[in-house]
Each structure stands twice: as structure tokens, then as C-alpha cells.
Design a protein around this motif. Structure first.
Motif, PDB file in Angstrom:
ATOM      1  N   GLU A 135       3.490  -1.955 -13.080  1.00 54.55           N
ATOM      2  CA  GLU A 135       2.580  -2.802 -12.313  1.00 54.55           C
ATOM      3  C   GLU A 135       3.232  -3.140 -10.975  1.00 54.55           C
ATOM      4  O   GLU A 135       4.314  -3.726 -10.939  1.00 54.55           O
ATOM      5  CB  GLU A 135       2.249  -4.081 -13.081  1.00 54.55           C
ATOM      6  N   VAL A 136       2.556  -2.756  -9.896  1.00 52.30           N
ATOM      7  CA  VAL A 136       3.034  -3.057  -8.554  1.00 52.30           C
ATOM      8  C   VAL A 136       2.258  -4.270  -8.061  1.00 52.30           C
ATOM      9  O   VAL A 136       1.040  -4.209  -7.884  1.00 52.30           O
ATOM     10  CB  VAL A 136       2.818  -1.862  -7.600  1.00 52.30           C
ATOM     11  N   HIS A 137       2.970  -5.365  -7.838  1.00 50.65           N
ATOM     12  CA  HIS A 137       2.324  -6.629  -7.496  1.00 50.65           C
ATOM     13  C   HIS A 137       2.249  -6.851  -5.992  1.00 50.65           C
ATOM     14  O   HIS A 137       3.230  -6.634  -5.270  1.00 50.65           O
ATOM     15  CB  HIS A 137       3.091  -7.798  -8.114  1.00 50.65           C
ATOM     16  N   GLU A 186       0.822  -1.209   0.000  1.00 48.31           N
ATOM     17  CA  GLU A 186       0.000   0.000   0.000  1.00 48.31           C
ATOM     18  C   GLU A 186       0.858   1.262   0.000  1.00 48.31           C
ATOM     19  O   GLU A 186       0.515   2.265  -0.628  1.00 48.31           O
ATOM     20  CB  GLU A 186      -0.949  -0.004   1.196  1.00 48.31           C
ATOM     21  N   THR A 187       1.986   1.205   0.716  1.00 44.03           N
ATOM     22  CA  THR A 187       2.893   2.360   0.747  1.00 44.03           C
ATOM     23  C   THR A 187       3.433   2.651  -0.647  1.00 44.03           C
ATOM     24  O   THR A 187       3.465   3.804  -1.093  1.00 44.03           O
ATOM     25  CB  THR A 187       4.057   2.105   1.707  1.00 44.03           C
ATOM     26  N   ALA A 188       3.853   1.599  -1.361  1.00 47.65           N
ATOM     27  CA  ALA A 188       4.389   1.782  -2.711  1.00 47.65           C
ATOM     28  C   ALA A 188       3.337   2.391  -3.637  1.00 47.65           C
ATOM     29  O   ALA A 188       3.624   3.327  -4.399  1.00 47.65           O
ATOM     30  CB  ALA A 188       4.874   0.445  -3.268  1.00 47.65           C
ATOM     31  N   CYS A 189       2.113   1.889  -3.573  1.00 47.87           N
ATOM     32  CA  CYS A 189       1.043   2.420  -4.417  1.00 47.87           C
ATOM     33  C   CYS A 189       0.762   3.887  -4.089  1.00 47.87           C
ATOM     34  O   CYS A 189       0.574   4.719  -5.002  1.00 47.87           O
ATOM     35  CB  CYS A 189      -0.222   1.580  -4.243  1.00 47.87           C
ATOM     36  N   ARG A 190       0.747   4.202  -2.821  1.00 50.41           N
ATOM     37  CA  ARG A 190       0.493   5.588  -2.419  1.00 50.41           C
ATOM     38  C   ARG A 190       1.609   6.506  -2.901  1.00 50.41           C
ATOM     39  O   ARG A 190       1.367   7.638  -3.346  1.00 50.41           O
ATOM     40  CB  ARG A 190       0.364   5.673  -0.893  1.00 50.41           C
ATOM     41  N   GLU A 191       2.847   6.023  -2.856  1.00 48.47           N
ATOM     42  CA  GLU A 191       3.975   6.854  -3.296  1.00 48.47           C
ATOM     43  C   GLU A 191       3.935   7.108  -4.798  1.00 48.47           C
ATOM     44  O   GLU A 191       4.327   8.189  -5.260  1.00 48.47           O
ATOM     45  CB  GLU A 191       5.292   6.197  -2.879  1.00 48.47           C
TER      46      GLU A 191
END
Length: 390
Positions: free
Chosen positions: A149-151, A113-118
Motif C-alpha cells: 500500500e502506497v500512502h 504519483e511517481t511511486a505508483c507509476r513505478e
């Protein structure tokens, strides 16, 4: 086939004399059209074909240059590793000519979730579609012309235990280099082949595996790799695919795949050549019907397919959630309309049914099942993946 000879020349330095426009178009459909970049100057081509080929190579190299720059400057602070893409290209003699698509990365589950938010905070628009969010495997973002794509998870193996084994293996090997150790990376490339068997497998995925085998999987390393392949149910696929590459694509021979049934190798190559990259050559009405018949083995599977495809195709369900339970009805009518429009439906269906049974037999012989359909959830410190299978 001239195309296969051209690939051998591109990857191993073999001689090739004749290349046609048909070879060019076939290599485009297989996403390997840039690989002959270093040998085209040695081949007699008509001016128009040479110009078209050089143009598409230059376009791919330009895209790849931007691709690598974006990959090296991802706007996230959490640890991750790269899946496929440049992690596959590094085994090629000329990585810059491997066709790149999206950048796939995977983080630790607690960092997802942190990666997606960043990505969002850095101004990268999200491209994830509704059905992809519900599936939960990854989220997609656009960064300067490249999709990332963030898996949350990668494996689509049918068996949850095997799938979780591979996902855990990947995540436990996340490291500062952003590249997996070779054995784990090879397993990812092999599972990528398994993932695309159903929807359509192209030569790009096959060559990714072949170049890994050539650079890493020598006879003395097979037994250790075999243990991981067995734990994921991919040992037979590894053996058959490798022997197929030796027979058709010039891969030097390996002792560990010599005892394979070569009939399977022939059938697998026929299937690859018939499919194209991600099934691009299988979009006509007959191919769609064969795909449907291959996927559906039980009435429950048919209903599930109708519901899943209905949610994708019926745009109204994205706006009005109350319609979602009825998506299967929309898709059923959609299939009926397509069927009515076809000529000689009965004879075509008989032929398509026969082909679908042959494909099921091939997939089963390879030890692979159709890709799993499920949801991934990470919350309250726990990770779960549920499966909905035929």
C-alpha cells in the motif's frame, strides 16, 4: 484467560502450563498465533494441536521471509518510509514471529504519483478498489504475493489540524533508512490503534504499542512524547492502553500511566477481546448492527453511511456512474432485508443499542472519535484533504 498467560510467556518469559485448542483459535482471531513459537516446546499439547500450531507458525515465518525480501527490493526510486509492519516488529523479542500483512509505505506528497507509476511499470498489478481511489488515502499493488500500500496520507484523525500535523511529522522524517525515528514511529502505532477502534481492534495492534513502550517510552522520555500525543489528541489513549498492557499483558510498570482510571482499561480490554484483529470476530448480524448504531449519531450520519456502504456493496455503480447518487437507496433496502430476516428484532435492537452507547462512551473517554472519512488530493503543487464526518 490462558491466552493472555501464553502471551506473557511468549513476550516476557513467564511460566505457562495449560493451553487449549480454544486458546489457539482465539490467538488466530487476534493475529498473534505465531508469537508463542519459542515456548510451545515447553508446554504439554496434544499431538494434533501441536501439529496445527507448528504448521501455522511455519506458514507465517515463510510469508514473513518473502515479505521482508519484497520490502527490501521495492521497485521505486523515490524516498519513503515504512509504516507499521516491520517498523512495529523491530520492537519484538522475536520479530520474525509477528504476524505480517501488507507492506505500508508513505512517500513525499510530490513523489506519490511517481511511486505508483513505478510499481505499475515494474509489472506489479494494481489492486486498488474504486471506493479506495475515491477516498484517496492509498493505492495498492501486488508484488510476488505481497500487497504493498502506497500512502498519500496516513492519519485518520477526525480533526484536520491534528491529522495534518501527524502526516507532516511522518513525511518530514522520511529518511534513507526507510524507518521513522522512534517517537514518530510510536505515534504511528498509537494512531493505528485509534483508526481501528471503530471497526474492531485486535491484540496485534495493542502488542505493537506495548513493545514500543517497553523498548523506547521509559519514564524519562514520556514528557517529550506526550507533547506530540497531545497535538494529535492521543494522550489519553496512550495512557489507558499502556496501563491496560501492564494489567493484562505483563508490561513492566511506568509512572506516567499510574493515575489512569482502571475501569477504562478493563472496558478497553473487553472490547479488544470481543473484536479480534480488524473486527474479525464481529461479523455476525448482531455485531454489524452494533457497529451501525455506534457509527450513526445523527440523521445526516445515517444518510452518509448508507451512501458510502451502498457505493461499496452495489457493484453496478462501478460500471454505471449514473447510479452512484442512488447508492443510499440500495443500501437502505439491503439493511431492511437483513432486519426482516432476524428473529426477536425488538429485544435484540434494545440490547444492541445499549452496547453501542457504551462503546461511544468508551471512545469518547479515550479522547478518540470515529475515523474520518474524506478525500485527499495533490495537484498543482498543493495538497488538500477534505473531511466528510457525521
Amino acid at each position: 484467560m490462558n491466552m493472555l498467560n501464553l502471551l506473557k510467556a511468549s513476550l516476557w518469559g513467564n511460566d505457562v502450563t495449560t493451553v487449549t485448542r480454544e486458546d489457539f483459535e482465539e490467538m488466530k482471531s487476534q493475529a498473534v498465533v505465531s508469537l508463542p513459537a519459542t515456548v510451545l516446546s515447553k508446554i504439554e499439547l496434544d499431538k494434533e494441536l501441536r501439529r496445527d500450531w507448528q504448521k501455522i507458525i511455519l506458514q507465517q515465518v515463510g510469508y514473513n521471509t518473502n515479505y521482508i525480501f519484497q520490502q527490501e527490493n521495492l521497485p521505486i526510486s523515490v524516498p519513503y518510509v515504512i509504516l507499521k509492519g516491520s517498523a512495529a516488529a523491530k520492537y519484538y523479542p522475536y520479530p520474525e514471529f509477528r504476524t505480517m500483512g501488507d507492506i505500508d509505505i508513505i512517500t513525499r506528497r510530490e513523489d506519490y504519483e511517481t511511486a505508483c507509476r513505478e510499481f505499475l511499470d515494474s509489472g506489479c498489478p494494481e489492486l486498488t478498489e474504486t471506493h479506495q481511489k475515491e477516498f484517496g488515502r492509498h493505492r495498492s499493488f501486488l508484488k510476488n504475493g505481497v500487497v504493498i500500500e502506497v500512502h498519500l496520507f496516513f492519519s485518520l484523525l477526525n480533526d484536520p489540524e491534528k491529522a495534518n500535523y501527524l502526516d507532516d511529522l511522518i513525511i518530514n522524517n522520511i529518511n534513507p533508512s526507510h524507518f521513522l525515528p522512534d517517537p514518530v514511529n510510536g505515534l504511528v502505532l498509537l494512531e493505528h490503534i485509534s483508526q481501528h477502534l471503530e471497526e474492531g481492534l485486535g491484540l496485534r495492534q495493542i502488542i505493537d504499542w506495548m513493545m514500543f513502550v517497553d523498548k523506547y517510552l521509559k519514564d524519562n522520555k514520556w514528557n517529550k512524547f506526550r507533547e506530540m500525543a497531545q497535538k494529535t489528541g492521543l494522550e489519553t489513549l496512550a495512557i489507558v492502553t499502556t496501563r491496560m498492557c501492564e494489567m493484562y499483558l505483563g508490561l513492566p510498570e511506568h509512572q506516567w500511566c499510574k493515575a489512569v482510571d482502571e475501569t477504562l482499561c478493563h472496558k478497553l480490554m473487553d472490547y479488544v477481546l470481543d473484536s479480534g484483529n480488524f473486527g474479525i470476530k464481529r461479523n455476525d448480524e448482531s455485531s454489524v448492527s452494533i457497529n451501525l448504531l455506534t457509527y450513526v449519531r445523527t440523521p445526516a450520519a445515517f444518510f452518509r453511511l448508507l451512501q458510502e456502504r451502498g457505493l461499496v456493496n452495489w457493484k453496478a455503480t462501478r460500471k454505471y456512474g449514473i447510479l452512484k447518487p442512488f447508492a443510499w437507496i440500495y443500501q437502505l433496502f439491503r439493511y431492511q432485508i437483513l432486519s426482516v430476516k432476524r428473529k426477536d428484532v425488538s429485544e435484540k435492537m434494545k440490547k444492541e443499542y445499549t452496547i453501542s452507547r457504551e462503546r461511544i462512551a468508551l471512545f469518547d473517554a479515550l479522547g478518540t472519535k470515529q475515523v474520518s472519512k474524506g478525500l485527499a488530493v495533490y495537484e498543482n503543487g498543493e495538497y488538500t484533504k477534505t473531511y466528510k464526518r457525521p
